[in-house]
Design a protein around this motif. Structure first.
Motif, PDB file in Angstrom:
ATOM      1  N   TRP A 182       0.810  -1.214   0.045  1.00 30.34           N
ATOM      2  CA  TRP A 182       0.168  -0.079   0.065  1.00 30.34           C
ATOM      3  C   TRP A 182       0.673   1.318  -0.072  1.00 30.34           C
ATOM      4  N   LYS A 183       2.210   1.126   0.351  1.00 22.75           N
ATOM      5  CA  LYS A 183       2.916   2.309   0.472  1.00 22.75           C
ATOM      6  C   LYS A 183       3.647   2.382  -1.019  1.00 22.75           C
ATOM      7  N   LEU A 184       3.463   1.681  -2.102  1.00 21.70           N
ATOM      8  CA  LEU A 184       3.830   2.099  -3.199  1.00 21.70           C
ATOM      9  C   LEU A 184       2.792   2.258  -4.096  1.00 21.70           C
ATOM     10  N   SER A 185       2.846   3.626  -4.604  1.00 16.34           N
ATOM     11  CA  SER A 185       1.900   3.986  -5.493  1.00 16.34           C
ATOM     12  C   SER A 185       2.429   4.669  -6.789  1.00 16.34           C
ATOM     13  N   PRO A 186       1.709   4.541  -7.840  1.00 21.14           N
ATOM     14  CA  PRO A 186       2.120   4.979  -9.290  1.00 21.14           C
ATOM     15  C   PRO A 186       2.800   6.355  -9.351  1.00 21.14           C
ATOM     16  N   MET A 187       2.396   7.413  -8.130  1.00 16.42           N
ATOM     17  CA  MET A 187       2.935   8.676  -8.091  1.00 16.42           C
ATOM     18  C   MET A 187       4.198   8.281  -7.292  1.00 16.42           C
ATOM     19  N   ASP A 188       4.413   7.564  -6.620  1.00 17.90           N
ATOM     20  CA  ASP A 188       5.618   7.126  -6.069  1.00 17.90           C
ATOM     21  C   ASP A 188       6.695   6.727  -7.143  1.00 17.90           C
ATOM     22  N   LEU A 189       6.311   5.976  -8.011  1.00 14.48           N
ATOM     23  CA  LEU A 189       7.262   5.536  -9.097  1.00 14.48           C
ATOM     24  C   LEU A 189       7.739   6.730  -9.942  1.00 14.48           C
ATOM     25  N   GLN A 190       7.019   7.786 -10.166  1.00 20.21           N
ATOM     26  CA  GLN A 190       7.396   9.105 -10.876  1.00 20.21           C
ATOM     27  C   GLN A 190       8.711   9.233 -10.279  1.00 20.21           C
ATOM     28  N   SER A 191       9.130   9.434  -9.009  1.00 19.95           N
ATOM     29  CA  SER A 191      10.263   9.736  -8.533  1.00 19.95           C
ATOM     30  C   SER A 191      11.276   9.138  -9.120  1.00 19.95           C
ATOM     31  N   ILE A 192      11.250   7.998  -9.679  1.00 14.99           N
ATOM     32  CA  ILE A 192      12.160   7.207 -10.411  1.00 14.99           C
ATOM     33  C   ILE A 192      12.509   7.880 -11.718  1.00 14.99           C
ATOM     34  N   THR A 193      11.296   8.069 -12.398  1.00 18.14           N
ATOM     35  CA  THR A 193      11.770   8.619 -13.843  1.00 18.14           C
ATOM     36  C   THR A 193      11.816   9.823 -13.906  1.00 18.14           C
ATOM     37  N   ARG A 194      11.396  10.724 -12.925  1.00 15.00           N
ATOM     38  CA  ARG A 194      11.649  11.941 -13.003  1.00 15.00           C
ATOM     39  C   ARG A 194      12.627  12.321 -12.008  1.00 15.00           C
ATOM     40  N   TRP A 195      13.734  11.545 -11.555  1.00 17.49           N
ATOM     41  CA  TRP A 195      14.630  11.820 -10.598  1.00 17.49           C
ATOM     42  C   TRP A 195      15.214  13.053 -10.615  1.00 17.49           C
ATOM     43  N   GLU A 196      15.941  13.701 -11.688  1.00 13.84           N
ATOM     44  CA  GLU A 196      16.529  14.878 -11.973  1.00 13.84           C
ATOM     45  C   GLU A 196      15.401  16.057 -11.946  1.00 13.84           C
ATOM     46  N   ASP A 197      14.469  16.016 -12.024  1.00 11.74           N
ATOM     47  CA  ASP A 197      13.308  16.926 -12.081  1.00 11.74           C
ATOM     48  C   ASP A 197      13.180  17.365 -10.557  1.00 11.74           C
ATOM     49  N   TYR A 198      13.010  16.093  -9.909  1.00 15.45           N
ATOM     50  CA  TYR A 198      12.853  16.265  -8.455  1.00 15.45           C
ATOM     51  C   TYR A 198      14.240  16.990  -7.653  1.00 15.45           C
TER      52      TYR A 198
END
Length: 296
Positions: A182-198
Motif C-alpha cells: 500500500w506504500k507503493l503508488s504510481p505517483m511514488d514511481l514517478q520519483s524514479i523516472t523524474r529523479w533529476e526533475d525532483y
C-alpha cells in the motif's frame, strides 16, 4: 561502494555507510526515546509549541523515523499530520490555510509527514500548480515561517536524503511485501523516472527557503537506523528543553471487598475465540516432532 545521489548538486556520489550494530542501535534508540518523553514533559509544562517538518524523497525513511519519534510519546500532546489531497473548497483557500489549522497549541508537538513543501516538490514537478502559484509559494514560505518562529513556535525542518539505487531497492522491497504494498503508488514511481526533475526542484526550494530563521537540516538516510538515531539526537539537542521533575501518581491499595458483588456467569458473555492458544499447542507439537526425528 559509491552510489548516485543527486540530492546534493555539488556532490553526485555518496558512499553507503556500514550498517549499525543492531544491539548498539536498539540500546541508543531506547535512550533517545526516553529523552523524548522527558522533552515532551517539558513542552507540556512550559506550554511550548514544536513543529517538526519531515520531507525528502519517496522511500527515504521519513515514516520509520516518525514512528520511532512518536513511539512512546503521549498521543494527546503529539500529533502526526499527513494531509491528503486538498478538497475543492481547500483549493480555493490561501495555500497555507489548511496547514495553519494543524499547528500546535500550547504544550503540543506536531510532526508534518510532508507539509506545505508539497508545492515546491510534487506539485511543481507533476504540474499540479501553476508557475505563478509556485513562485508565490517560494516568496511566501520564508515569510510564513518567520511569522511562526516570531510567535514562539520552535520549527525544525528535515530533508531525508537517499540515493537513487537505495530508493529503487526499497521500492522493490515494498512491491514484494504484501504488508507494505500500500506504500507503493504510481505517483511514488514517478520519483524514479523524474529523479533529476525532483533534484532540481529540491535545490531551488533550498535556495529560497533555507533561511537563518528556519534552516533546513539534511539527514543522510542510506541506512535507516543511522538516520533515526541522527534525527532524534538533533531534535533533542536543538530544542532547549530541560528535565522536569516527574511525580507519577501513587497506585492506591485495593479496598477490601464487602462480599456483596458477584460476577455474572461467564456463559452470559461473548468472548473472542482463543486462537492464540493454538500457537502454544503447535509449538509443543513441533517440539515432539523434532525430538522424534533426532531420536531423543
Amino acid at each position: 561502494m559509491a552510489s548516485t545521489n543527486t540530492d546534493n548538486s555539488t556532490d553526485t556520489t555518496v558512499s553507503a555507510p556500514p550498517k549499525l550494530d543492531k544491539v548498539a542501535y536498539e540500546k541508543r534508540l531506547e535512550e533517545l526515546q526516553a529523552q523524548l518523553v522527558e522533552m515532551q514533559q517539558w513542552v507540556r509544562e512550559t506550554g511550548s509549541r514544536v513543529v517538526i517538518i519531515m520531507e525528502g524523497r519517496d522511500a527515504a525513511g521519513k515514516g520509520s523515523a516518525i514512528k520511532r519519534i512518536t513511539q512512546y510519546l503521549n498521543p494527546r500532546y503529539c500529533r502526526v499530520e499527513a494531509l491528503p489531497t486538498p478538497t475543492s473548497r481547500e483549493q480555493g483557500q490561501w495555500y497555507f490555510q489548511r496547514y495553519v489549522e494543524k499547528l500546535p497549541s500550547a504544550g503540543e508537538i506536531v510532526i508534518f509527514d510532508r507539509s506545505w513543501y508539497n508545492r515546491a516538490g510534487v506539485e511543481r514537478v507533476m504540474g499540479f500548480c501553476t508557475s505563478q502559484e509556485y513562485r508565490r509559494f517560494l516568496h511566501q514560505a520564508p515569510i510564513f515561517e518567520r511569522m511562526l518562529v516570531e510567535d514562539g513556535i520552535m520549527l525544525r525542518k528535515y530533508w531525508f536524503s537517499v540515493s537513487d539505487d537505495e530508493q529503487i531497492r526499497r521500492f522493490t522491497s515494498r512491491r514484494e511485501d504484501p504488508l507494505r504494498q500500500w506504500k507503493l503508488s504510481p505517483m511514488d514511481l514517478q520519483s524514479i523516472t523524474r529523479w533529476e526533475d525532483y533534484s532540481r526542484a529540491k535545490d531551488e526550494m533550498f535556495v529560497h527557503t533555507d533561511t537563518a530563521t528556519a534552516p533546513w537540516y539534511t539527514v543522510e538516510s542510506e541506512d535507516k537506523k543511522r538516520s533515526r538515531i541522527n534525527v532524534i539526537n538533533h531534535i533533542l539537542s536543538s530544542v532547549p528543553w530541560e528535565r522536569v521533575e516527574n511525580n507519577p501518581p501513587k497506585i492506591p491499595s485495593r479496598p477490601e471487598s464487602d462480599q456483596t458483588y458477584e460476577r455474572p456467569p461467564r456463559t452470559e458473555f461473548r468472548y473472542v475465540p482463543d486462537v492464540a492458544g493454538g500457537l502454544e499447542k503447535r509449538k509443543v507439537a513441533q517440539g515432539k516432532k523434532h525430538k522424534k526425528k533426532s531420536g531423543k
